[in-house]
Enzyme design. Structure first.
Site, PDB file in Angstrom:
ATOM      1  N   HIS A   5      -0.411 -75.646 -84.735  1.00 31.40           N
ATOM      2  CA  HIS A   5      -0.765 -76.898 -85.415  1.00 31.40           C
ATOM      3  C   HIS A   5      -1.598 -77.820 -84.517  1.00 31.40           C
ATOM      4  CE1 HIS A   5      -0.046 -79.397 -88.899  1.00 31.40           C
ATOM      5  NE2 HIS A   5       0.502 -80.367 -88.205  1.00 31.40           N
ATOM      6  N   SER A  17      -3.232 -82.956 -89.188  1.00 35.19           N
ATOM      7  CA  SER A  17      -2.168 -82.866 -90.175  1.00 35.19           C
ATOM      8  C   SER A  17      -2.497 -83.815 -91.338  1.00 35.19           C
ATOM      9  CB  SER A  17      -0.831 -83.193 -89.509  1.00 35.19           C
ATOM     10  OG  SER A  17       0.210 -82.580 -90.194  1.00 35.19           O
ATOM     11  N   ASP A  77      -0.381 -71.543 -87.564  1.00 31.78           N
ATOM     12  CA  ASP A  77       0.109 -72.768 -88.189  1.00 31.78           C
ATOM     13  C   ASP A  77       0.295 -72.576 -89.691  1.00 31.78           C
ATOM     14  OD1 ASP A  77       0.681 -75.329 -89.012  1.00 31.78           O
ATOM     15  OD2 ASP A  77      -1.379 -76.077 -88.750  1.00 31.78           O
TER      16      ASP A  77
END
Ligand SMILES: *[C@@H]1O[C@H](CO)[C@@H](O)[C@H](O)[C@H]1NC(C)=O
Ligand SMILES: *[C@@H]1O[C@H](CO)[C@@H](O)[C@H](O)[C@H]1NC(C)=O
Ligand SMILES: *[C@@H]1O[C@H](CO)[C@@H](O)[C@H](O)[C@H]1NC(C)=O
Ligand SMILES: *[C@@H]1O[C@H](CO)[C@@H](O)[C@H](O)[C@H]1NC(C)=O
Length: 496
Positions: A463, A176, A438
């Protein structure tokens, strides 16, 4: 007293005891892409890793600033052999979780390559506290650029502390926003970092991240094309209900709202649509990643089964059923959606407040560097344009002050993209990994542009899926992705 008001009394008395928890769980931290929680999925992790600290510069870009702060990190030296590499897990968006130096896919790579493992907590998150509180005036040194220099300094400090030979190779890891940092660290400090594994990383800063819900929509239609049309009808039904006082009462009860909706407060209406959409988005973003922080049993498949099941009622009833399932699973009594409570939570400046672990800080970074606001502007057909960009820009101003307006946001975003190159990355030895489900893949590199820095796009995963410890039930394309990452690391470690 009719039945409805009785229900309200019961609801209200229960919600008071769990209000703080409701806020914590239903806080919009989830909307921002990350909060990489525990590396193990679905089970408890016993953690016995000591906190360590080292002295970090407060401001890397002001030579006259001599102040320092204590930055937290975690170490696992169990696999390290003399001459072995160093693996660095980058923190960000929340407190660093020490479980990561015990588990996760990178630990398997570390065992194989005899790496020394560190995780560095991002400044201003968790216990890495450079200032006496997080008042807006103190957040000036909260930025990705400062974080990258922190990492560079940390590499130097550990090289000295562990007396590492000068040719020691460091590999950066992150998922991320920390995945973006991993890629940028390699690009900015190639003399310090040999390679980077960048998972689910957004590289293009963008105010109106409208593509986010387009991916959520695609995810839902993958499960059942009727799922999207049901969601569209559900939002339409919600809009109709909100038009009358009776309908509003129905919404209060059906969606278990902590506070009754007042349609005259337009920010509350937007916040309600946004909160409901966000719950759904959270399921898509973390689909089948059964981590403690996310919903174990509720995945896209379950959501779509409910959304198309006519015996549950009209589409708006089904939408409410999903909200109720999420509330129940999270042990939360009611849905906290109020705009004012969001703003007051995000305005807490004390380190000990619930939101100081990272929510306010990450929001600051979005207002000053990245945007990333997940708006309804590309999915108006589904959600209506109930949470457009201005709704989020307003939040920046309401939380941090009037000068945090759209012009400042756009300036910050432009600066970020010029500084890091957005999608136009040139550094070698970075692997970009994304999952097709994602929504964050829309802002990252999913196609190999450069053989020196390949992209891996995994069909059907969510994710940061590649970062979690593997399970026998993982799909073959995910297992294969981990093998490729493993062999790339192996290659980087032998290359001259
Ligand atoms: C996890 O820990 C909590 C509290 O410590 C406990 O109640 C729960 O049963 C544990 N779950 C598992 C799967 O071990
Ligand atoms: C490093 O991780 C391994 C695997 O989880 C664990 O067995 C070991 O105790 C850890 N070492 C330290 C020093 O925490
Ligand atoms: C999709 O939804 C429709 C109802 O709208 C249902 O009849 C059909 O069985 C569903 N398909 C799947 C694969 O679940
Ligand atoms: C639809 O919902 C009803 C009522 O909750 C439930 O009994 C039924 O099993 C559901 N059908 C499907 C196909 O999930």
């Amino acid at each position: 007293m009719d039945l409805r008001s009785v229900c309200w009394c019961v609801l209200l008395s229960v919600l008071l005891s769990s209000y703080a928890e409701a806020r914590r769980l239903f806080f919009r931290g989830r909307q921002f892409g990350g909060m990489l929680g525990s590396p193990r999925r679905g089970t408890n992790v016993t953690i016995n890793v000591p906190d360590e600290y080292f002295e970090q510069q407060l401001d890397h870009f002001n030579p006259t600033e001599a102040r320092t702060f204590q930055q937290r990190y975690f170490t696992n030296a169990s696999f390290h052999l003399p001459g072995g590499p160093v693996f660095l897990m980058i923190g960000g968006e929340a407190a660093a979780n020490p479980a990561w130096v015990l588990e996760g896919q990178w630990i398997n790579y570390a065992q194989k390559y005899h790496a020394l493992c560190f995780m560095l907590e991002h400044r201003f998150y968790g216990l890495s506290r450079p200032t006496k509180n997080i008042d807006t005036k103190y957040l000036r040194t909260l930025s990705s650029e400062q974080a990258l220099s922190d990492l560079a300094n940390f590499i130097e400090a550990m090289t000295i502390k562990y007396e590492l030979p000068p040719n020691t190779k460091w590999i950066a890891f992150g998922g991320s926003y920390p995945g973006s940092l991993a890629a940028w660290l390699r690009a900015k400090f190639p003399h310090l970092v040999e390679g980077a594994v960048s998972a689910s990383a957004p590289l293009l800063a963008k105010a109106d991240f409208k593509e986010y819900y387009r991916v959520v929509k695609d995810d839902l239609s993958l499960y059942n094309s009727s799922c999207v049309s049901s969601l569209r009808e559900a939002n339409h039904g919600l809009r109709t209900l909100l038009k009358t006082p009776m309908g509003q009462e129905t919404v209060n009860i059906m969606f278990r709202l902590c506070d009754p909706i007042d349609v005259l407060i337009s920010n509350d209406v937007s916040a309600l649509y946004d909160t409901l959409a966000m719950n759904l988005a959270g399921i898509a973003q973390y689909n089948n990643e059964n981590r403690q922080e996310t919903n174990e049993a509720i995945n896209l498949n379950v959501v779509c089964k409910v959304m198309v099941n006519e015996s549950i009622g009209t589409p708006v009833h089904r939408y409410a059923a999903i909200t109720n399932m999420i509330l129940e699973q999270s042990g939360v009594m009611c849905l906290d959606y109020k705009y004012d409570s969001l703003i007051s939570d995000l305005s807490e400046v004390d380190w000990e407040s619930d939101y100081a672990e990272g929510a306010r800080q990450w929001f600051y970074q979005t207002c000053t560097e990245f945007g990333f606001y997940q708006t309804s502007s590309l999915t108006i057909d589904i959600f209506g344009n109930e949470f457009p960009l201005d709704f989020f820009v307003q939040q920046c101003a309401d939380v941090f002050g009037k000068m945090f307006n759209k012009e400042q946001l756009m300036r910050g975003i432009r600066r970020t993209n010029i500084n890091y190159g957005a999608m136009n990355q040139r550094a070698s030895r970075i692997v970009y990994v994304h999952g097709s489900l994602d929504p964050w893949h829309a802002l990252g590199i999913t196609k190999t542009l450069d053989l020196q820095s390949p992209a891996i796009y995994i069909r059907g995963t969510a994710h940061c899926a590649d970062m979690f410890a593997s399970l026998p039930s993982d799909p073959p394309q995910l297992q294969y992705a981990r093998k490729i990452i493993d062999s790339l690391i192996g290659l980087w470690l032998v290359e001259k």
